[in-house]
Design a protein around this motif. Structure first.
Motif, PDB file in Angstrom:
ATOM      1  N   UNK B   1       0.851  -1.190   0.000  1.00 17.27           N
ATOM      2  CA  UNK B   1       0.000   0.000   0.000  1.00 17.27           C
ATOM      3  C   UNK B   1       0.882   1.232   0.000  1.00 17.27           C
ATOM      4  N   UNK B   2       0.442   2.221  -0.712  1.00 13.40           N
ATOM      5  CA  UNK B   2       1.236   3.446  -0.774  1.00 13.40           C
ATOM      6  C   UNK B   2       1.106   4.213   0.538  1.00 13.40           C
ATOM      7  N   UNK B   3       2.133   4.947   0.873  1.00 16.34           N
ATOM      8  CA  UNK B   3       2.188   5.608   2.179  1.00 16.34           C
ATOM      9  C   UNK B   3       2.588   7.069   2.022  1.00 16.34           C
ATOM     10  N   UNK B   4       2.150   7.917   2.980  1.00 17.41           N
ATOM     11  CA  UNK B   4       2.403   9.353   2.846  1.00 17.41           C
ATOM     12  C   UNK B   4       3.883   9.700   3.053  1.00 17.41           C
ATOM     13  N   UNK B   5       4.233  10.901   2.612  1.00 18.40           N
ATOM     14  CA  UNK B   5       5.546  11.456   2.919  1.00 18.40           C
ATOM     15  C   UNK B   5       5.539  11.966   4.367  1.00 18.40           C
ATOM     16  N   UNK B   6       6.721  12.336   4.825  1.00 21.17           N
ATOM     17  CA  UNK B   6       6.819  12.871   6.193  1.00 21.17           C
ATOM     18  C   UNK B   6       5.889  14.053   6.384  1.00 21.17           C
ATOM     19  N   UNK B   7       5.322  14.137   7.555  1.00 18.58           N
ATOM     20  CA  UNK B   7       4.439  15.269   7.874  1.00 18.58           C
ATOM     21  C   UNK B   7       4.478  15.470   9.388  1.00 18.58           C
ATOM     22  N   UNK B   9       2.393  16.749  12.927  1.00 16.79           N
ATOM     23  CA  UNK B   9       0.998  16.568  13.378  1.00 16.79           C
ATOM     24  C   UNK B   9       0.745  17.403  14.618  1.00 16.79           C
ATOM     25  N   UNK B  35     -10.223  12.996   7.102  1.00 17.16           N
ATOM     26  CA  UNK B  35      -9.020  12.541   6.400  1.00 17.16           C
ATOM     27  C   UNK B  35      -9.305  11.688   5.189  1.00 17.16           C
ATOM     28  N   UNK B  39      -6.084  12.124   3.248  1.00 16.01           N
ATOM     29  CA  UNK B  39      -5.102  11.059   3.437  1.00 16.01           C
ATOM     30  C   UNK B  39      -4.901  10.221   2.169  1.00 16.01           C
ATOM     31  N   UNK B  40      -5.951   9.872   1.433  1.00 20.44           N
ATOM     32  CA  UNK B  40      -5.687   9.189   0.151  1.00 20.44           C
ATOM     33  C   UNK B  40      -4.787   9.996  -0.773  1.00 20.44           C
ATOM     34  N   UNK B  43      -1.296   9.651   0.523  1.00 18.80           N
ATOM     35  CA  UNK B  43      -0.699   8.347   0.258  1.00 18.80           C
ATOM     36  C   UNK B  43      -0.176   8.265  -1.170  1.00 18.80           C
ATOM     37  N   UNK B  44      -0.890   8.841  -2.089  1.00 19.08           N
ATOM     38  CA  UNK B  44      -0.433   8.865  -3.483  1.00 19.08           C
ATOM     39  C   UNK B  44       0.584   9.972  -3.709  1.00 19.08           C
ATOM     40  N   UNK B  45       0.848  10.742  -2.656  1.00 17.08           N
ATOM     41  CA  UNK B  45       1.800  11.853  -2.681  1.00 17.08           C
ATOM     42  C   UNK B  45       1.392  12.945  -3.660  1.00 17.08           C
ATOM     43  N   UNK B  48       1.219  16.968  -0.283  1.00 13.55           N
ATOM     44  CA  UNK B  48       2.314  16.777   0.676  1.00 13.55           C
ATOM     45  C   UNK B  48       2.372  17.965   1.628  1.00 13.55           C
TER      46      UNK B  48
END
Lengths: 802, 317, 164
Positions: B1-7, B9, B35, B39-40, B43-45, B48
């Protein structure tokens, strides 16, 4: 809901159902762990020191690689290794053989040839860092014009996809044919009626819910390579890895733990697997690679993509005489279809279907395009999905031309029971079948006459419903090793059975379940043969260190081949048990009969020995006669004499809203005949799943491409799968026509519904649209496509909508 | 599964705190509600953000009530809550029609009305719905609260008038017609609406019609209609369109045509035609442009017909 | 950042990146691998768990959002070695084949029956319409949930008889 019409058991081979039988709707053993969330899938595996891999993929469909800069990725603090095609080339691993005598790039070196092709592999400490590192790799591409429209792939001047092959100057892969061209031409020339139709079976994708992946662990000291893998064929993969990676085969262990659906998607060896193995070699640690869904859809084995031209010849009275088909197969950038070697177009030549024909001829041309490789997958039984779609659409087109009811036309032409075993015009020898009985049952269950009456009445009110039929014959259980092998490995399956002193048994089989319930059904087989409880039979599978060789589970082959192997090996054990029993009871083996789970002295049945008693004695100090070595084990390799031929009659009822093009599947009636049913509950479950595939493929699933080669089906937002709301409550019926050559008369059923259902849905929708003069429209029949067809312009579904 | 870049919070403890955080972290900060739009994308970046300001704990933004002749919906209201709200359904059936066909029941548990509107997808069903309802968006920023008509809320695909330091807090829908004969103030009464009772002699009906390739899909085309009647005449009409390139998600010309006319099938057919003439659909994998234009017409007409049926039922109740 | 999430009644305190998705927190950090993932776009529902008594797609929720909240997964259904009626229903009615979508389906079913103890077939189909199964064609999943509705007392101390 099941309506059963059973035939009498054929000979003594068929097991007695009813009291004392181990066959029946037994609750599955595997459910105990799955309902608790305690399955073990590949992504569940965590090993000490394990690293994570990620694949960098090409954004372009066709491009030269000018340069690649991995320095920034290597500098990432959590990255342990970066592997490129150049590095693999140094190990002779940049290319690997496919299952179709071609080669496929593991990591691209010269060019990329489809969007999503593997370009580099990062190994990092966690999956998030691996993903981050992909963005740090810079690849300089020189875009090249892509070949996307398969129909133009052979036009002069088209770019050559496979310029890596010496002397390759075009995109042609092979031509193949079957049947008698001249005889067929003669029949067509003399026929009263000839109907032709072009149709596309669009590219779709099996999309099992679990994507593909692997944990590769090369243990440095022993040199043992352990691979946890989502594989439908662990032993074949082991042999392949030995050939590809140069690791000695006895040092490779492939473990397919629980697999979350296969559907043919998990048959091939993918570049990501090789990269994970190399990653483990390079880092000295276990490496996990799990693809994400977009990778799965964009790069792993797709299915179908057959552009077909069909012709049917008949008398004016409705007697079908001959069929002809010309096919253009889009294989993508590499020829990686998975089927027995001698059949590059799979079993497509079973397109003669379930009818008594005088002649038939088919010709298949395969081409390369700048798309992902594949083609044989998704429960196709090696292209039988395509074949059945073709013939069942042609029969409907003929019915329309003759203005004859499509059920009546089929009934008139179906093979008759007395014609079996039947050899068709393209060489298939169908083992057994009673086709008219199945169609009659389906029509009764559907209330066919009432449906036609309802349809007529609704048409007068401007409401449109359709009734679509499909009658299919499958050929499964590949196959006789004399003419069926994959990569030179004959398609015979081994089975080992051991009975322990306390009478419990362990059966080791070569096939690999991905949800078909083998741990239960194979236990039922052994239990039935040995008079044990299925609870006393443990089925071991999926681990090449613990199981005999075989070609794996796909093409519905588990029951016909490994199931037969299980029966044979159990009977070998029973035969040995007889000899031990004769020693125990001091009689001749010829004086013993097998009845009610024991060997019994003829004339004195109370004098008996059960398998459990015999097992204890066989491990003990009992003096055994010549020919018996002690213990109670046997092994076998089963080479099937032929395929088996399940069949079915399907009827689909749809309602179509012409104002919007929306289709609703109201009912689906499916009568299946897969011979003897070991576990009817599991058989029905297999049929249910395949019927959903039909709804999906007919109405919503497609992987299309735009002219730049961008894959338009790369996520579940675009590649749509049917949900509980698109699927009706399936209505199942059964007939039982045992296979005469299978030891218990079973045929296999895993793919039947996926094969048989799409034409039923399509025929139904087109039946609904008949008043609008719509002759044909290709799958998927989305609302847009249905409406466009009503306007006289059905969509071309393999390319981007414009 | 694709995952987000650093962020980064941050969790807001009040609306004021949320605004403070947005101000502190600047334009690369994004509000995180359910989200399920953001958030989707992360995840696909495709998105960002540098900082997420989590407002899920702000119960004060989650509500549904009737005040001052308006249905007021807090922006943090979950889709499932709107679908479950008897008050909302009785006042404007279009809200339930639309919510039933947005995403799926699990996504609706967590995704919010505000989140969907601020995502501003050109195929967003709620954008068409609130356009049809001629709603007003309440946006809160450091300077206070401002009201923006729903039809002015979206400036471009994926863009709204909500500035980086602001939060959408509420959506308001006038229950009586806001213009034309029988507009609010003439015969309309304040207070709680009772199910099925016409308000101020103004029977009201609404409906949403959507075509998707499959349940849960974005619309290929969708139309929502709200009718306020005066006898057999249409006092006011609201028509919203999604996924067909309608300006401001609305069919203003068709509404203009209907205002003051008799509520007949012919009028609805004509309204559908006009709505279709004024949209600019584009071809994509959901369908070709000519089909979407056809849907604009067909679904507008169907939504109007159903809205009328409900308005007449409203009268009869 | 540090978060504390109570999962199946046990509080877990962990150091996580803000971007960590709840599904990965459960599977990789807490080794609760019963919940699965199967897509990138919040479509498949293999990841459904409860967040504060509400089923959510945990692939679309950050672990950080669950800080201070409660999560329930399939591992939390079995009580004292006794399966929940929903779990038993799936086994009785062959509501699963490969088992990959099953935990998500079970969690949604449990929530549905808690709030609508006697759902119609249509209500059941709507409730699971956001979750994909590739194996069963959904029919037996519906029957499994119906079984659980009819046998809500199954497995309880007084040993109610199961009804087909």
């Amino acid at each position: 809901m099941t309506a059963a019409g059973t035939s009498g058991a054929a000979g003594s081979a068929a097991p007695a159902a009813g009291a004392g039988s181990a066959y029946g709707p037994l609750r599955r053993k595997e459910d105990a762990r799955f309902v608790r969330g305690r399955g073990q899938f590949v992504d569940d595996i965590q090993l000490p020191g394990m690293l994570h891999g990620a694949v960098l993929r090409s954004p372009l469909a066709h491009a030269r690689i000018l340069s690649m800069d991995i320095a920034s990725a290597l500098a990432h603090p959590k990255v342990e290794a970066v592997i490129t095609g150049e590095m693999l080339a140094g190990r002779g691993l940049a290319w690997m053989p496919t299952l179709s005598q071609d080669v496929q790039a593991v990591l691209a070196t010269d060019k990329v040839r489809f969007q999503g092709q593997e370009v580099a592999f990062v190994v990092a400490q966690d999956r998030y860092s691996a993903r981050d590192a992909l963005e740090l790799i810079n690849v300089d591409y020189e875009p090249l014009p892509p070949v996307i429209d398969a129909k133009r792939a052979l036009d002069p001047g088209t770019p050559v996809v496979r310029d890596d092959l010496p002397g390759k100057t075009d995109n042609h892969i092979f031509d193949w044919e079957a049947g008698d061209e001249a005889a067929t031409a003669a029949v067509f020339a003399a026929a009263d009626v000839v109907v032709t139709q072009d149709m596309l079976y669009p590219r779709s994708h099996p999309a099992p819910l679990e994507t593909c992946g692997m944990v590769a662990d090369l243990e440095a000291v022993s040199g043992k390579l352990t691979l946890w893998s989502t594989s439908q064929a662990p032993h074949a993969h082991r042999t392949l890895y030995a050939l590809i990676a140069g690791v000695p085969e006895h040092k490779i262990r492939v473990i397919s733990p629980d697999v979350g659906g296969g559907f043919g998607n998990k048959v091939p060896v993918y570049p990501g697997y090789i990269c994970a193995i190399v990653g483990s070699m390079v880092t000295g640690r276990p490496v996990k690679w799990m693809e994400d869904r977009s990778e799965n859809l964009m790069s792993t084995s797709f299915a179908r993509d057959y552009h077909m031209h069909g012709e049917i010849a008949a008398t004016s009275g409705g007697r079908i005489l001959a069929l002809r088909a010309r096919v253009l197969g889009d294989h993508g950038a590499f020829n990686a279809t998975a089927q027995p070697t001698k059949f590059p177009a799979g079993f497509f030549h079973i397109f003669t279907g379930s009818y008594d024909l005088q002649a038939a001829h088919c010709q298949v041309t395969a081409v390369h395009t700048n798309k992902a490789p594949g083609g044989v997958a998704y429960a196709c039984s090696f292209r039988i999905t395509e074949a059945v779609y073709l013939v069942e659409r042609m029969v409907d087109q003929l019915a329309r031309e003759l203005q004859m009811d499509p059920a009546e036309l089929r009934m008139k032409n179906l093979l008759r029971p007395e014609q079996f075993p039947y050899t068709g015009p393209t060489g298939w020898e169908y083992d057994s079948g009673n086709y008219p009985r199945a169609l009659t049952l389906a029509m009764e269950m559907a209330g066919y006459e009432q449906l036609r009456a309802e349809q007529a009445e609704k048409r007068q009110r401007g409401e449109y419903m359709g009734i679509g039929l499909s009658f299919f014959t499958e050929g499964v259980g590949a196959g006789p090793r004399a003419h069926m092998d994959i990569l030179g490995l004959g398609m015979a399956d081994g089975a080992d059975l051991r009975v322990y002193p306390t009478g419990k048994a362990v059966l080791a089989i070569s096939v690999q379940t991905q949800g078909q319930g083998h741990e239960t059904t194979f236990a039922q087989i052994v239990a039935q043969e040995l008079g044990l409880s299925p609870d006393d039979v443990e089925v071991v599978h999926g681990d090449t260190d613990r199981t005999p060789f075989g070609l794996g589970t796909y093409g519905s082959r588990s029951t016909p081949v490994s199931g037969a192997a299980a029966v044979i090996v159990a009977r070998k054990v029973r035969a040995r048990a007889r000899i031990v029993a004769s020693a125990m009871m001091e009689v001749s083996p010829d004086d013993l009969d097998w009845a009610d789970g024991a060997w019994r002295v003829r004339g004195d049945p109370e004098q008996s020995a059960s398998i459990a008693q015999i097992a204890m004695a066989a491990h003990g100090s009992l003096e055994l006669p010549d020919g018996v070595e002690g213990h109670l084990d046997a092994e076998t390799v089963y080479n099937p004499p032929n395929l088996t031929f399940p069949f079915g009659a399907y009827i689909c009822v749809t309602d179509v809203d012409p104002g919007t093009g929306v289709v609703k599947v109201r009912r689906f009636i499916a009568v299946d005949d897969c011979g003897v049913r070991i576990n009817p509950m599991i058989v029905e479950g297999q049929v249910h799943g395949g019927l959903a595939d039909g709804v999906g493929m007919a109405l919503m699933q497609v992987i299309a491409f735009d002219e730049s080669g961008n894959c338009l089906g790369g996520s579940f937002m675009d590649y749509l799968l049917p949900t509980s709301l698109e699927c009706p409550s399936w209505e199942l019926g059964a007939t039982v026509t045992p296979s005469p050559h299978h030891p218990i008369g079973a045929k296999g059923v895993g793919e039947s519904a996926t094969v048989g259902s799409p034409p039923a849905v399509v025929n139904s929708v087109l039946d609904a649209l008949a008043p609008f003069g719509v002759r044909h429209a290709d799958m998927p029949l989305t609302p847009a496509n249905v409406w466009s067809a009503i306007q006289g312009r059905p969509l071309r579904t393999d390319l981007a909508v414009s | 599964m694709q995952v987000p870049a650093h962020v980064e919070y941050e969790r807001a403890t009040s609306v004021e705190h949320a605004l403070e955080l947005l101000a502190r972290f600047g334009p690369e900060a994004r509000v995180l509600a359910g989200g399920h739009s953001l958030i989707p994308m992360m995840k696909l970046r495709l998105a960002q953000p540098e900082t997420l300001v989590d407002i899920n704990g702000l119960d004060e933004l989650s509500y549904l009530n009737v005040t001052g002749g308006e249905l007021r919906i807090g922006a943090l209201t979950r889709h499932a809550q709107l679908l479950d709200s008897a008050v909302a359904g009785e006042l404007f059936a279009i809200l339930h029609d639309a919510e039933k066909v947005i995403a799926d029941p699990i996504v609706r548990n967590w995704g919010t009305i505000g989140g969907s509107l601020c995502q501003a997808d050109p195929s967003e069903d709620l954008s068409a719905t609130f356009a049809a309802l001629k709603a007003t968006m309440m946006i809160r920023g450091p300077q206070g609260i401002r009201a923006v008509p729903a039809r002015d809320f979206h400036t471009a695909p994926y863009e709204t008038v909500v500035a980086p330091g602001e939060i959408l807090t509420e959506i308001r829908i006038a229950i009586g017609a806001t213009r034309g004969e029988g507009a609010r103030g003439e015969g309309a009464r304040g207070g709680q609406a009772r199910g099925g009772q016409p308000r101020g002699g103004q029977p009201r009906g609404s409906a949403y019609e959507k075509v998707g390739r499959r349940v849960g899909d974005w619309p290929v085309g969708a139309a929502g209609a709200v009718l306020w009647l005066r006898g057999d005449t249409i006092a006011e009409a609201g028509i919203g369109l999604s996924a067909v390139g309608a300006r401001h998600f609305a069919a203003a010309e068709a509404e203009e045509f209907l205002r003051g006319t008799a509520a007949t099938p012919e009028a609805f057919d004509r309204a559908g035609q006009i709505a279709a003439e004024h949209c600019r659909p584009t071809s994509d994998q959901r369908g070709p442009a000519d089909y979407k234009r056809h849907l604009a017409r067909e679904l507008t007409t169907r939504a109007l017909r159903r809205a009328l049926l409900r308005a007449t039922a409203d009268l009869a109740a | 950042m540090q978060i504390t999430v109570t999962v199946n009644g046990t509080a877990y305190k962990r150091e996580v990146e803000p971007r960590l998705l709840l599904i990965h927190f459960l599977r990789d950090d807490l080794r609760l691998t019963g919940s699965h993932w199967g897509c990138d776009t919040s479509n498949c529902g293999a990841c459904v768990v409860w967040l504060d008594d509400t089923p959510v797609k945990s692939c679309t929720v950050l672990a950080a959002m669950a800080d201070g909240h409660r999560v329930r997964t399939v591992e939390g259904l079995e009580q004292g070695g006794q399966l929940d009626p929903v779990q038993e229903g799936f086994a009785q009615c062959h509501g699963l084949q490969c088992g990959f979508c099953t935990p998500g389906m079970i969690m949604t079913a449990r929530w549905l029956l808690d709030h609508h103890p006697d759902p119609s077939v249509q209500e059941i189909r709507e409730a699971i319409s956001g979750q994909i199964c590739r194996c069963t064609g959904y029919e037996n999943i519906v029957r499994s949930i119906q079984w659980a509705a009819k046998n809500a007392d199954w497995g309880q101390a007084d040993g109610a008889e199961a009804t087909a």
